[in-house]
Design an enzyme around this catalytic site. Structure first.
Site, PDB file in Angstrom:
ATOM      1  CB  CYS A 302      -0.951  -0.004   1.188  1.00  0.00           C
ATOM      2  SG  CYS A 302      -0.129  -0.135   2.798  1.00  0.00           S
ATOM      3  CG  HIS A 872      -4.059   0.733   4.764  1.00  0.00           C
ATOM      4  ND1 HIS A 872      -3.547  -0.138   3.822  1.00  0.00           N
ATOM      5  CD2 HIS A 872      -5.157   1.311   4.181  1.00  0.00           C
ATOM      6  CE1 HIS A 872      -4.295  -0.113   2.735  1.00  0.00           C
ATOM      7  NE2 HIS A 872      -5.273   0.750   2.925  1.00  0.00           N
TER       8      HIS A 872
END
Length: 942
Positions: A302, A872
């Protein structure tokens, strides 16, 4: 000077040496080189007319034989000079040339030796393709004539009908020039039609770019369609012809090799690329908004997806790749670059994302390319999006650097010169070595000022930057969670949350906790507990920075000191561990059958009760909340034993080992880092008592002196015993099961302060920029060498912004690293979507008539959610075509409203200068067209 041919590898090498008397095959060198342009004026007849006249009996149209010989010998190429690369030479069949030579030598125009039209039929394999025979030798099969001599002969005698002239060029190779008699014949095919090759001849000095252009012409490929070439080698494998500037010779291409032209699909992919596209993504009829395309998470990637989405939404950079301007600037030979491979991989990714034919793409090829050139990004571990962004910008710059050979540039200090002069010099020096679309778009210039604290010497330099890493204002306070252990055994341990100074000491922690508990700070002792033992016992003057947020900190209420002072009447503090005896066959994680459990204790013991029996009674009192005393029945059960048995079962205490004295300081075990004196083995205070006593009530546990790790001392010398300041409570499994309540022992209560949260006021982005430009003192690890003092100094340093780029990347330094701690700052930084004004921060004299040169609008944000160990990354970005903001979460993309962009997760900000917006979109309003969506399309982003 004469010309000697040497056939090698299909090329005719022509070495020149000085010998004007020598002629080759009857043709003196002067017949191959001319003497000026005056002879050319003598050819008055049209070449076509002269050729026609040569075929007719009316030979009077042809100049006299002496005139012919004179013109051939004194043509414009008659001067003795080196061959020139690119000039034309022509092959003439030797027999015809010898016939002409004989005809001229006779001097009779009516002679039967008239040669007729130039006929090179013997040099060709056939009369259809007119391919030159292999293995022809100059002087034996043909002669070479310069262009002027060839034109004369054709004008006088003509060329056999239907035959093409055999023109060859002079090519230049390292240290030699030669006439290329045999060009390279390549077979051109398309990737989707390998059965219809087309044979095309190329010079050894022709570029790969010419082959590509020729292939596009042969197969009628439209100008806007991307193509690339592959060559099939002798092993049957395919290799990319990447560098368009490489010559046929340098690429080692040979006649008969197959060259395959590949055409990019309309969705931005290449047919040869093995892209991992799921069935749902292979919808050829899908047509979406270009740029609104997700990136599949390959496993902790990510961070990469977030950086790529931000960069993909930089308008001028994306247009640069979509319009193929990068193809002309790929630098394949830069030793600091990635041979153009990173730029090509990024271009492929951009073209797929902006084709409008993908909902999401899988960036396998790009990920592998990044890992190939940057080993830190190999595998699938978590990384930082800003670190990848830094590598990517640097890699793209070197792959697209227009400077092919970097020159040495010496950096010069200002030395009192005006800032304008020094800044211009620094930028020009930077551009002499670094010139690319990345520099044009992202590079700025700041002024660095260093001042020596001793001599006052001032050093001013101007340095380029690609992004700004700005600090966040840090709070001087810190919230710590601790467990308070009261002396009253009826009270459970309490969990507290206290606010302390970040740079405070242990004493500050005790003072803060005292306000919650009412216990005086001098009656507290702080310990780090780990794995059922004391990892460290802190002194009041120890710094709080050594305590990490993840540490389990216990604060004990005590009376007295852990280091007893001789003559003092204070209580003695004893560290106590809990251990359970395990079966002899199970020694895992145990010390000779004894395993630590529960929380350790710091127990205050009065001096007058300092005996083994007194210590036992005190411990029974301290443990009374979760240890049950035996009943009278339990005491009588099994207690009538013989003296021998009792002596046998009793664990030998320190009193059984002879006279004890005050020990020397003990070196603590590796896990504690603590050095202590034995606090209770003073004045032979435990010598007169034996433990356990004979014929007394039943004892629940035995006591043993241990070291700081909780392991028993296994030697018998008094000196070893005296250096052990810790006590262990040893339980038999059955006794522990019957009398020890584990649930109650582990119980605790939460104080009201646990619900307290340190409120953090939001920070303005301008405050971060002010901190970036604030003067600071260099750290000890990074001193500056003062040229005046001739030594390293902790100088003061100040950075000022001088020139800002078109795209300004601002990295918020949320991750803080120090010697003892690591943390992520979740401070809310408030940043403007439009009109971020830098006019107050740029010290370069400003153009008052162009305020847009200092104002910026937001176009993308890289977000990080989570903490130090996990997290994230996502992206907010404004589409350059539609002006709509979108939220990119790996393969998922959704529209968002502008009021959702600002959050505590913002990590890297991308701003575009307003004058660039107007240049790229003349029809657009002054601020970027970043529209909003209806409330029904809002997405909750915290």
């Amino acid at each position: 000077m004469a010309v000697v041919p040497w056939l090698f590898g299909g090329l005719c090498f022509r070495f020149r040496y000085q010998n004007p008397e020598v002629a080759i095959e009857g043709l003196p060198i002067s017949s191959c080189v001319g003497r000026g342009r005056t002879a050319m004026a003598a050819v008055a007849a049209d070449r076509a007319a002269a050729a026609a006249a040569a075929r007719q009996p009316r030979r009077e149209a042809v100049p006299g034989l002496d005139s012919q010989r004179h013109q051939i010998e004194n043509g414009e190429n008659g001067r003795e000079r080196p061959l020139r690369a690119g000039e034309s030479w022509f092959l003439v069949e030797r027999d015809w040339y010898k016939q002409w030579e004989l005809y001229v030598q006779e001097g009779n125009q009516d002679s039967c030796t008239f040669p007729g039209c130039i006929n090179n039929a013997k040099l060709f394999e056939d009369q259809i393709n007119w391919r030159l025979k292999q293995g022809l030798v100059e002087g034996k099969d043909y002669v070479l004539l310069p262009a002027a001599a060839w034109r004369y002969l054709v004008s006088w005698y003509g060329l056999e009908h239907g035959q093409p002239p055999i023109e060859r060029k002079v090519i230049e190779l390292p240290s030699i020039q030669k006439v290329e008699v045999y060009p390279v014949e390549l077979l051109l095919v398309q990737h989707n039609d390998m059965s219809s090759p087309r044979t095309v001849q190329f010079s050894h000095t022709d570029s790969v770019d010419l082959i590509l252009r020729t292939a596009r012409q042969q197969f009628l490929v439209e100008s806007h369609v991307d193509t690339r070439l592959w060559v099939k080698n002798s092993e049957g494998t395919l290799d990319r012809l990447c560098d368009p500037h490489v010559t046929v010779l340098d690429a080692a291409l040979e006649s008969g090799q197959l060259i395959i032209m590949e055409t990019r699909n309309r969705d931005g992919t290449w047919p040869s690329a093995q892209l991992h596209v799921s069935i749902a993504e292979e919808d050829e009829d899908f047509q979406g908004q270009p740029g609104i395309c997700g990136l599949t998470n390959l496993g902790n990637t990510c961070f990469m997806n977030s950086a790529l989405q931000c960069l993909s939404n930089v308008p001028q950079l994306t247009e640069y790749f979509l319009n193929n301007r990068y193809l002309e600037e790929l630098n394949f030979r830069n030793p600091l670059g990635m041979k153009g491979e990173l730029a090509e991989a990024y271009a492929d990714l951009v073209k797929q994302a902006w084709s409008g034919h993908h909902r999401s793409i899988v960036p396998h090829v790009f990920k592998n390319k990044v890992g190939h050139f940057a080993s830190q990004f190999l595998g699938y571990q978590q990384h930082d999006s800003q670190e990848l962004l830094s590598f990517l910008l640097d890699g793209l710059h070197e792959d697209l650097n227009r400077v092919k050979k970097k020159e040495y540039v010496e950096l010069c200090d200002a030395a009192g010169r005006p800032d304008q002069e020094v800044a211009q010099e620094a930028w020009q020096n930077h551009k002499r070595r670094n010139d690319s679309v990345i520099v044009d778009t992202f590079h700025g210039l700041f002024k660095s000022t260093l001042v020596c604290p001793d001599c006052g010497n001032v050093s001013v330099t101007f340095d380029p930057f690609c992004y700004l890493s700005v600090p966040l204002p840090v709070s001087h306070k810190r919230v710590m969670e601790v467990f308070f252990i009261p002396m009253d055994p009826r009270r459970k341990p309490e969990q507290h949350r206290v606010v302390v100074p970040k740079k405070g000491n242990i004493s500050d922690l005790c003072v803060a906790l005292s306000k919650h508990t009412g216990i005086a700070p001098d009656r507290m002792m702080v310990a780090d507990v780990f794995s059922h033992r004391f990892y460290k016992l802190y002194q009041l003057e120890d710094s709080l920075s050594t305590i990490l947020d993840r540490d389990d900190i216990f604060v004990y209420e005590v009376t007295g000191r852990i280091e007893a002072i001789e003559g003092s009447r204070e209580d003695i503090v004893v560290p106590v561990y809990m251990r359970e005896r395990t079966p002899a066959r199970d020694y895992n994680n145990s010390y000779y059958g004894l395993m630590l459990f529960g929380h350790p204790l710091l127990v205050s013991v009065p001096r007058d009760r300092f005996s083994w029996e007194g210590l036992y009674n005190i411990l029974m009192y301290r443990l009374s909340r979760y240890v049950t005393k035996p009943s009278s029945d339990d005491e009588d059960d099994g207690d009538e034993k013989g003296d021998d048995d009792e002596d046998k079962d009793a664990m030998p205490g320190p009193s059984t080992r002879g006279s004890l004295r005050e020990p020397e300081p003990e070196q603590a075990g590796p896990s504690s880092g603590v050095t202590r004196r034995c606090p209770f083995l003073l004045d032979n205070c435990l010598r007169s008592s034996q433990w356990p006593p004979r014929r007394r009530r039943k004892q629940l546990f035995t006591l043993q002196t241990v070291n700081s790790n909780g392991t028993s001392d296994r030697t018998t010398s008094p000196e070893d015993v005296q250096t052990q300041p810790y006590i262990a409570i040893d339980w038999e499994p059955e006794m522990k099961r019957r009398y020890y309540d584990e649930v109650e022992a582990e119980g605790y209560v939460k104080h009201d302060c646990v619900g307290y949260v340190l409120k953090k006021a939001p920070v303005q982005l301008q405050e971060c920029i002010e901190l970036f430009t604030t003067m600071e003192t260099l750290e000890k690890e990074n001193p500056w060498y003062c040229p005046s003092c001739k030594r390293h100094q902790l100088a003061t340093k100040k950075l000022d912004l001088w020139m800002l780029p078109e795209i300004l990347i601002i990295h918020l330094k949320r991750f803080s690293y120090s010697k003892f701690s690591r943390e992520k700052l979740d401070t809310l930084v408030q940043f403007p979507i439009r009109d971020l004004d830098f006019s107050d921060f740029v010290i370069k004299p400003q153009n008052e008539s162009a305020p847009e040169l200092y104002k910026y609008d937001l176009i993308a944000v890289s977000n990080h959610y989570g903490g130090m160990r996990d997290g994230h990354y996502t992206t907010f970005a404004c589409n350059k075509d539609s002006g709509q903001w979108h939220y990119f979460d790996d393969s998922s993309v959704s529209p968002v409203n502008e009021n959702q962009i600002e959050s505590k997760a913002a990590y890297v900000l991308f701003y575009q200068r307003q004058d660039v917006v107007r240049r790229l979109q003349p029809q657009a309003p002054a601020s970027p067209a970043c529209s909003s969506t209806s409330s029904a399309e809002f997405m909750e982003v915290n």
